[in-house]
Design a protein around this motif. Structure first.
Motif, short mmCIF file in Angstrom:
data_model
loop_
_atom_site.label_atom_id
_atom_site.label_comp_id
_atom_site.label_asym_id
_atom_site.label_seq_id
_atom_site.Cartn_x
_atom_site.Cartn_y
_atom_site.Cartn_z
N ALA A 79 30.15 35.99 46.30
CA ALA A 79 31.17 36.25 45.30
C ALA A 79 32.57 36.10 45.88
CB ALA A 79 31.00 37.65 44.76
N ARG A 107 36.04 37.23 46.69
CA ARG A 107 36.49 38.60 46.93
C ARG A 107 37.99 38.63 46.94
NH1 ARG A 107 32.39 41.63 45.83
NH2 ARG A 107 30.62 40.30 46.21
N PHE A 149 30.16 40.35 35.03
CA PHE A 149 30.37 40.34 36.48
C PHE A 149 31.72 39.71 36.75
CE2 PHE A 149 25.87 40.38 35.73
CZ PHE A 149 25.40 41.31 36.65
N THR A 176 34.26 41.47 41.84
CA THR A 176 33.29 42.12 42.72
C THR A 176 32.15 42.63 41.85
OG1 THR A 176 34.31 44.30 42.52
CG2 THR A 176 35.08 42.92 44.33
N ALA A 177 31.04 42.99 42.52
CA ALA A 177 29.84 43.41 41.77
C ALA A 177 30.12 44.63 40.91
CB ALA A 177 28.71 43.69 42.76
N ASN A 194 26.92 37.57 42.16
CA ASN A 194 26.94 39.02 42.24
C ASN A 194 25.53 39.61 42.15
OD1 ASN A 194 29.53 40.23 42.66
ND2 ASN A 194 30.19 39.36 40.73
#
Lengths: 273, 241
Positions: A6, A8, A249, A252-253, B44
């Protein structure tokens, strides 16, 4: 392992990105981060408190509700304060104490500090940076040995974010999570916000539920909760409750991407878990 | 590596291997997803799964070695993941149906394991988001255009044979497997009905079905996936950056 996927937030961090979690451990295994056995989340371990509220040992007088639980309480509470003041590596507006990820700081023997840290999400890559930052802060304060352990139980919830943390997130343009995630427990999937162009081919059944901000995820609007009102996610910029989900999403998660239909600004929402 | 270890000590290994393998498959979408939001979403989800795998492997360090050794130095026959997760990504519909089938299994599985397994208690909230993601996309694709509907149905038909394996009991895990299968069937059936898709009727067990991944028997694409996943570590043992 798998390439880190992902995108960031790219804030520069003051400390090295790679570090073993303990200053007393070997330097092996830096690529995978966790030294073998560093995690203490044993599955044989205690299930106590998993479904209930915050862990019993987060209580006593230490700042920001961090337990010191050590005979050398003065010293440990200072270390707890320092560790709690470390900024989150990806959301530097909040501290680790405000984020609620610092579980316990003890000093089992003079000069040796044991820190228990819990991840927000299981795969949160910031945990290693947090551990490195804590280690650096405590060593600068005179701790000869610092060990940062990752604990999984009881699981972190967005309910663990302090009020001050929520205020800071909102001030930073991130809609804070709504409270009550822990009490709601693991929740079922929500209704579909599918939008269809009328007349498109495909399904022949009854029309799907319309897209509304209140049926947008597995966050309490589950099958057994349909129709139940829930406090809306407000735009952190203009305060409007008229916001819609763009993607579950985001950067970030732990965040979802939403848009304010009043001021049209997109924003991140710290999604409830 | 696993030959001399009693099975119960490795009860959680299939959970870790499911997570690692699916994480890698989802990571293969990086740079290829249809829209940026999906690139981020799949990455993710992959990251959550990778975290699950690492938590399992860290616990098994005493019997199997370091996380890196477990992930990168085991042979194909030592992996205990189900065959569903190792299936190639195919088109986007194929990946989404694989996600729906797997997350509809993993989420209630974690719910059943939560009282005894801290990782499951932790992950059950995350996998709820994974399942929701798969559901929303299944509805969009099944109920979308003729093309998206056809591709999604084709994916469901192709992947169906790998779903029976999910409910083979794993020794050492205290799970009501039949109940889990009923939950799974109800979830998938409900989503399919709303998406206008037909629940496949092909074999899921015994002859003509698939599924011996838990015993270390895998399908052909898995070897190629492992070769790519393990290549760097095996070529440069101990390398770090």
């Amino acid at each position: 392992m798998v390439r880190r996927p992902a995108p960031r937030a790219a804030e520069p961090r003051p400390s090295p990105a790679t570090s073993t979690r303990t200053s007393t451990g070997s330097s092996a295994d830096t690529s995978a981060g966790t030294p073998a056995g560093a995690s203490t989340g044993t599955y044989a371990g205690t299930p106590a408190g998993i479904s209930a509220g915050p862990p019993a040992d987060i209580s006593t007088g230490a700042p920001a509700g961090i337990s010191t639980g050590s005979p050398a309480a003065t010293s440990a509470s200072t270390f707890a304060e320092l560790a709690g003041a470390v900024p989150d590596p990806e959301l530097p507006v909040v501290t680790l104490a405000e984020l609620g990820v610092l579980r316990r700081v003890t000093e089992p023997e003079p000069g040796r500090v044991l820190v228990e840290l819990t991840p927000t999400y299981t795969g949160c890559p910031a945990v290693e940076a947090m551990a490195a930052d804590i280690e650096q802060a405590l060593r600068e304060a005179g701790a000869a040995h610092v060990e940062v352990r990752t604990v999984l139980a009881p699981p972190w919830s967005t309910d663990d974010i302090s009020d001050e943390g929520r205020r800071k997130l909102a001030g930073h343009g991130i809609a804070p999570p709504r409270t009550g995630a822990r009490a709601r427990g693991p929740v079922l999937v929500g209704l579909s916000p599918t939008r269809r162009v009328p007349g498109t081919p495909g399904r022949t059944g009854p029309p799907l539920a319309p897209c509304t901000p209140e049926t947008d995820g597995p966050e309490g609007e589950g099958q057994q909760r349909q129709g139940q009102e829930r406090e809306p996610v407000r735009c952190p910029h203009c305060g409007s409750a008229a916001t819609e989900l763009l993607s579950r999403f985001s950067s970030t998660a732990c965040k979802a991407l939403r848009r304010c239909t009043a001021c049209r600004e997109p924003f991140d929402h710290f999604k409830e878990v | 590596m696993t030959a001399t270890v009693p099975p119960r000590a490795l009860a959680t290994l299939p959970l870790g291997d499911d997570a690692l393998v699916l994480s890698h498959r989802l990571g293969e979408w990086a740079g290829h997803a249809p829209v940026l939001e999906e690139e981020v979403a799949l990455a993710n989800i992959a990251l959550d799964l990778l975290g699950q795998a690492r938590a399992v492997y860290a616990e098994l360090a005493e019997v199997l070695g370091s996380e890196d050794e477990i992930a990168f130095l085991r042979e194909e026959r030592e992996f205990r993941n189900c065959q569903l997760v190792e299936q190639p990504n195919g088109d986007f519909a194929h990946t989404i149906v694989r996600q729906l089938f797997f997350s509809s299994y993993q989420q209630p599985l974690h719910a059943h394991l939560a009282p005894s397994l801290p990782l499951a208690a932790k992950a059950v909230r995350e996998t709820a988001y994974h399942r929701d993601h798969a559901e929303q996309w299944t509805l969009r694709l099944g109920d979308g255009t003729e093309e998206s509907h056809a591709r999604t149905q084709r994916a469901a038909d192709a992947l169906w044979r790998y779903t029976g394996e999910l409910f083979q009991p794993i020794e050492g895990l205290d799970v009501p497997w039949e109940e889990l299968e009923e939950e799974w069937s109800a979830t998938v059936g409900d989503v399919f009905a709303r998406a206008g898709l037909t629940v496949p009727t092909g074999p899921r067990r015994d002859a003509w079905s698939a599924g011996a991944g838990r015993e270390g028997v895998h399908t052909e694409p898995f070897g190629r996936m492992l070769a790519e996943m393990q290549h760097l570590h095996r070529s440069h043992p101990g390398a770090t950056w």
